[in-house]
Design a protein around this motif. Structure first.
Motif, PDB file in Angstrom:
ATOM      1  N   ARG A 194     -11.393 -45.155  -0.483  1.00  0.00           N
ATOM      2  CA  ARG A 194     -11.916 -43.791  -0.305  1.00  0.00           C
ATOM      3  C   ARG A 194     -13.143 -43.798   0.600  1.00  0.00           C
ATOM      4  N   LYS A 195     -14.028 -44.785   0.422  1.00  0.00           N
ATOM      5  CA  LYS A 195     -15.209 -44.877   1.273  1.00  0.00           C
ATOM      6  C   LYS A 195     -14.809 -45.115   2.731  1.00  0.00           C
ATOM      7  N   LYS A 196     -13.820 -45.983   2.921  1.00  0.00           N
ATOM      8  CA  LYS A 196     -13.337 -46.284   4.275  1.00  0.00           C
ATOM      9  C   LYS A 196     -12.722 -45.040   4.907  1.00  0.00           C
ATOM     10  N   ASP A 197     -11.923 -44.291   4.141  1.00  0.00           N
ATOM     11  CA  ASP A 197     -11.285 -43.072   4.660  1.00  0.00           C
ATOM     12  C   ASP A 197     -12.328 -41.988   4.960  1.00  0.00           C
ATOM     13  N   THR A 198     -13.377 -41.910   4.135  1.00  0.00           N
ATOM     14  CA  THR A 198     -14.418 -40.920   4.359  1.00  0.00           C
ATOM     15  C   THR A 198     -15.245 -41.254   5.590  1.00  0.00           C
ATOM     16  N   ALA A 199     -15.473 -42.538   5.827  1.00  0.00           N
ATOM     17  CA  ALA A 199     -16.266 -42.964   6.984  1.00  0.00           C
ATOM     18  C   ALA A 199     -15.519 -42.783   8.296  1.00  0.00           C
ATOM     19  N   ALA A 200     -14.195 -42.741   8.225  1.00  0.00           N
ATOM     20  CA  ALA A 200     -13.399 -42.647   9.451  1.00  0.00           C
ATOM     21  C   ALA A 200     -13.334 -41.265  10.031  1.00  0.00           C
TER      22      ALA A 200
END
Length: 89
Positions: A83-89
């Motif tokens: 989720r953190k990776k998807d939010t940062a993208a």
């Protein structure tokens, strides 16, 4: 003393195969997918628990409880990281 090879024993063997496969996967793959690793461990713990509820072995049942808890924790960590990776993208 022999235990009959019934459906619950077969389910337990399938659970054992899941856990051993997850360990092999962890060892064989350079960067293991945590969802595959922990999901397979959780499935194995659940299947072994089914077997152990019929062919009771309390220490093994406790072990599977911890195994499942660790797998759930690993899945939770992987989900949060995704989720953190998807939010940062």
């Amino acid at each position: 003393m022999t235990t009959p090879l019934d459906i619950y024993s077969l389910i337990g063997f399938l659970g054992t195969a899941c856990i051993m496969s997850a360990y092999f996967y962890l060892t064989a793959v350079e960067e293991p997918n945590p969802f595959i690793l922990h999901g397979t461990n959780l499935a194995g713990a659940a299947l072994l628990t089914v077997s152990l509820l019929v062919h009771t072995n309390i220490p093994s049942l406790v072990l599977e409880g911890f195994w499942a808890a660790i797998a759930l924790w690993g899945l939770g960590k992987a989900w949060i990281a995704r989720r953190k990776k998807d939010t940062a993208a």
